[in-house]
Design a protein around this motif. Structure first.
Motif, PDB file in Angstrom:
ATOM      1  N   GLN A   1      44.530  46.393  49.078  1.00 48.96           N
ATOM      2  CA  GLN A   1      44.133  45.711  50.496  1.00 48.96           C
ATOM      3  C   GLN A   1      43.807  46.842  51.590  1.00 48.96           C
ATOM      4  OE1 GLN A   1      45.324  41.756  50.735  1.00 48.96           O
ATOM      5  NE2 GLN A   1      44.940  41.213  48.974  1.00 48.96           N
ATOM      6  N   GLY A   2      42.910  47.689  52.629  1.00 50.38           N
ATOM      7  CA  GLY A   2      42.580  48.516  53.239  1.00 50.38           C
ATOM      8  C   GLY A   2      43.960  49.600  52.529  1.00 50.38           C
ATOM      9  N   GLY A   3      44.751  49.719  53.965  1.00 51.88           N
ATOM     10  CA  GLY A   3      45.648  50.451  52.934  1.00 51.88           C
ATOM     11  C   GLY A   3      47.246  49.696  52.222  1.00 51.88           C
ATOM     12  N   ARG A   4      46.579  49.005  52.338  1.00 48.36           N
ATOM     13  CA  ARG A   4      48.362  48.003  51.447  1.00 48.36           C
ATOM     14  C   ARG A   4      48.086  48.024  49.268  1.00 48.36           C
ATOM     15  NH1 ARG A   4      51.429  43.220  53.809  1.00 48.36           N
ATOM     16  NH2 ARG A   4      49.256  42.503  52.585  1.00 48.36           N
ATOM     17  N   LEU A   5      49.422  48.117  48.871  1.00 51.37           N
ATOM     18  CA  LEU A   5      49.138  48.224  47.817  1.00 51.37           C
ATOM     19  C   LEU A   5      50.114  46.618  48.017  1.00 51.37           C
ATOM     20  CD1 LEU A   5      49.265  51.259  45.387  1.00 51.37           C
ATOM     21  CD2 LEU A   5      47.405  50.062  46.062  1.00 51.37           C
ATOM     22  N   ILE A   6      49.779  46.177  46.637  1.00 48.97           N
ATOM     23  CA  ILE A   6      49.868  44.908  45.649  1.00 48.97           C
ATOM     24  C   ILE A   6      50.765  45.382  44.552  1.00 48.97           C
ATOM     25  CG2 ILE A   6      50.065  42.694  45.812  1.00 48.97           C
ATOM     26  CD1 ILE A   6      47.408  42.405  47.481  1.00 48.97           C
ATOM     27  N   VAL A   7      51.698  45.108  43.983  1.00 52.55           N
ATOM     28  CA  VAL A   7      52.259  45.701  42.797  1.00 52.55           C
ATOM     29  C   VAL A   7      53.199  44.458  41.969  1.00 52.55           C
ATOM     30  CG1 VAL A   7      53.429  47.012  41.126  1.00 52.55           C
ATOM     31  CG2 VAL A   7      52.111  48.565  43.325  1.00 52.55           C
ATOM     32  N   ARG A   8      52.502  44.065  40.780  1.00 63.56           N
ATOM     33  CA  ARG A   8      53.442  42.962  40.180  1.00 63.56           C
ATOM     34  C   ARG A   8      53.130  42.990  39.046  1.00 63.56           C
ATOM     35  NH1 ARG A   8      48.319  40.326  42.343  1.00 63.56           N
ATOM     36  NH2 ARG A   8      48.068  39.320  44.240  1.00 63.56           N
ATOM     37  N   PHE A   9      54.402  42.810  38.439  1.00 61.62           N
ATOM     38  CA  PHE A   9      54.466  42.805  37.051  1.00 61.62           C
ATOM     39  C   PHE A   9      55.201  41.448  36.241  1.00 61.62           C
ATOM     40  CE2 PHE A   9      59.436  43.299  38.234  1.00 61.62           C
ATOM     41  CZ  PHE A   9      59.685  43.380  37.811  1.00 61.62           C
TER      42      PHE A   9
ATOM     43  N   ARG B   1      49.907  51.899  50.883  1.00 59.19           N
ATOM     44  CA  ARG B   1      49.678  53.374  49.619  1.00 59.19           C
ATOM     45  C   ARG B   1      50.187  54.486  49.077  1.00 59.19           C
ATOM     46  NH1 ARG B   1      48.232  55.517  45.748  1.00 59.19           N
ATOM     47  NH2 ARG B   1      46.127  55.441  44.893  1.00 59.19           N
ATOM     48  N   ASP B   2      50.542  55.516  50.531  1.00 58.30           N
ATOM     49  CA  ASP B   2      51.318  56.563  50.091  1.00 58.30           C
ATOM     50  C   ASP B   2      52.603  56.516  49.644  1.00 58.30           C
ATOM     51  OD1 ASP B   2      52.545  55.601  52.359  1.00 58.30           O
ATOM     52  OD2 ASP B   2      51.923  57.081  53.586  1.00 58.30           O
ATOM     53  N   GLY B   3      53.237  54.809  49.572  1.00 57.99           N
ATOM     54  CA  GLY B   3      54.528  54.113  49.402  1.00 57.99           C
ATOM     55  C   GLY B   3      53.970  54.183  47.895  1.00 57.99           C
ATOM     56  N   TRP B   4      53.749  54.173  46.535  1.00 54.31           N
ATOM     57  CA  TRP B   4      53.350  54.137  45.455  1.00 54.31           C
ATOM     58  C   TRP B   4      54.355  53.834  44.352  1.00 54.31           C
ATOM     59  CZ3 TRP B   4      52.707  57.100  40.805  1.00 54.31           C
ATOM     60  CH2 TRP B   4      52.309  58.302  41.443  1.00 54.31           C
ATOM     61  N   ARG B   5      54.765  56.080  44.800  1.00 60.42           N
ATOM     62  CA  ARG B   5      56.055  56.062  43.699  1.00 60.42           C
ATOM     63  C   ARG B   5      57.274  54.833  44.050  1.00 60.42           C
ATOM     64  NH1 ARG B   5      55.407  60.680  40.517  1.00 60.42           N
ATOM     65  NH2 ARG B   5      57.437  60.893  40.456  1.00 60.42           N
ATOM     66  N   ARG B   6      57.369  55.264  44.873  1.00 60.36           N
ATOM     67  CA  ARG B   6      58.348  53.689  45.383  1.00 60.36           C
ATOM     68  C   ARG B   6      58.180  52.256  44.830  1.00 60.36           C
ATOM     69  NH1 ARG B   6      61.931  53.572  50.474  1.00 60.36           N
ATOM     70  NH2 ARG B   6      63.391  52.333  48.545  1.00 60.36           N
TER      71      ARG B   6
END
Length: 446
Positions: free
Chosen positions: A119-127, A148-153
């Protein structure tokens, strides 16, 4: 914007798996658990179908996050990934019921499913994590939200959750390592400090190569680094703030004295280091914020490489007071010294485990170098590695894995960073951009 664990937790939410799924039939078997022992371990097979991209913008992140989670788990030596080509079922809907027989048929014991939305510059990750043979979720599902740039963390955080739920141990993937990056020929080696994720990604250089640097060490909170630099022409201890990369020399040290081998105390409030005066080297302590130094050892020998127990009550160090390098333990504030290394050969670079149960060390014997561990009283010594030159162990924050420097022989010999678990299994080289030495593992990131 830097992604922190605190912001992850603040924006994370726990959702009940049963809220959007049919009731699950529980098999009459024990919950999935991988017991970590010192013997040979058969890696647990797991399946991780590609995380679902909820929208087109999340497609690349979903693929990258899946890849990093799988690599984290495989890299422990405790888990074996079942290749996608062997999957019978595909996961195209995060909320769809799990077809357990299809995953049982390929012998998957753990199943990881997830989805990613941008969503824009944000990522939402569910697992979600499932125990395939008992046919039930293993804990609640989790949602992480970050830049978005924190996807690896976020990927490392998912892997930490999986590791913790299956092993019962604290994860160590969302961590960093400071090390010495080296370049050039062996007789004119240039060195500078560098920072990377535990797996070698996101390398950031902290100093240039104009001055020789050695022995970087993280603070207990991971926000500062202490190291030795030859910037002034002789070894001197410097403090660095990780966020700003600003640095300053350690105070309360007399001009002209060589200072080296620094380390933070267990509470991070002081620094201990070795200082040479009049041809003699002892260990001193000084508050980080400034103040008078105190002398902790007083012997006509070289006292160096101090490291504190997690409770801050004891200090381990190396000394040649009996004629050769050996390991000693003493109260943190000074006092009676007890030798704990008892085997043949020379011992050095002792480091207390963050769990408090072991001390790691470097051992030189019969022309070979080893990384080993022993109990804090010197018993149960166990050598984990052997090579031309292995030295300088550092602990993962969960006390289950060690990193160290390994250097090859000859005129073209080069250093690299390796890791090994405390049973001596799973020896592997850590990816670095060129030659590397002197690693120091951070605590879990905040």
């Amino acid at each position: 914007m830097l992604l922190t664990r605190r912001s992850l937790i603040r924006s994370a939410s726990v959702f009940a798996a049963a809220a959007s799924m049919p009731a699950l039939v529980r098999a009459q078997s024990r919950p999935l658990r991988l017991e970590i022992t010192e013997g040979v371990i058969e890696p647990m097979p797991f399946a991780i179908p590609a995380f679902i991209a909820r929208n087109g913008a999340a497609a690349d992140a979903a693929a990258d996050i899946t890849r990093v989670i799988a690599a984290d788990l495989r890299g422990t030596g405790l888990f074996r990934q079942i290749p996608d080509s062997a999957h019978i079922s595909s996961v195209t809907n995060f909320d769809a019921p799990i077809l357990y027989p299809d995953w049982q048929a390929i012998n998957a014991q753990a199943l990881i499913v997830g989805e990613v939305e941008q969503q824009g510059g944000r990522l939402i990750v569910r697992f979600r994590l499932f125990d395939v043979f008992s046919q039930q979720p293993l804990g609640d599902g989790l949602q992480f939200v970050g830049n978005r740039d924190g996807w690896r963390r976020m990927a490392h955080n998912v892997a930490d959750q999986v590791y913790e739920r299956i092993t019962g141990e604290t994860g160590y993937f969302d961590t960093r390592v400071v090390f010495v990056h080296e370049e050039g020929p062996k007789n004119a080696r240039l060195k500078r400090l560098a920072l990377m994720d535990y797996d070698g990604a996101n390398v950031q250089f902290l100093t240039d190569s104009r001055s020789l640097v050695l022995a970087p060490r993280f603070s207990p909170t991971g926000d500062r680094i202490i190291y030795t630099s030859y910037e002034s022409g002789q070894p001197r201890v410097y403090l660095m703030d990780v966020a700003s990369v600003s640095r300053r020399p350690l105070e309360a040290v007399s001009a002209g004295n060589m200072t080296f081998s620094p380390r933070f105390t267990a509470d991070g409030g002081s620094v201990v280091f070795s200082m040479e005066q009049g041809g003699n080297t002892d260990i001193y302590r000084v508050p980080v914020g400034g103040g008078a130094r105190s002398q902790l050892t007083n012997a006509p020998s070289i006292e160096t490489a101090p490291s504190f127990s997690p409770d801050g009550r004891q200090m381990v160090f190396e000394s040649d007071r009996t004629g050769g390098q050996q390991i000693y333990v003493m109260p943190a504030g000074g006092g009676e010294v007890q030798r704990i290394s008892r085997g043949s050969g020379r011992y050095g670079t002792p480091v207390w485990s963050p769990r408090g149960d072991y001390i790691a060390f470097t051992k030189q014997e019969r022309g070979r170098f080893h990384i080993g561990v022993m109990r804090t009283n010197g018993s149960e010594e166990r050598l984990l590695t052997a090579s031309f030159l292995d030295e300088g162990p550092t602990w993962a924050p969960n006390g289950r894995v060690l990193m160290f420097t390994r250097e090859t022989a000859g005129a073209d010999g080069a250093p690299a960073v390796y890791s090994v678990d405390i049973s001596g299994r799973n020896l592997q080289r850590v990816a670095t951009p060129g030659m590397a030495s002197d690693p120091s593992w951070s605590p879990r990131l905040p």
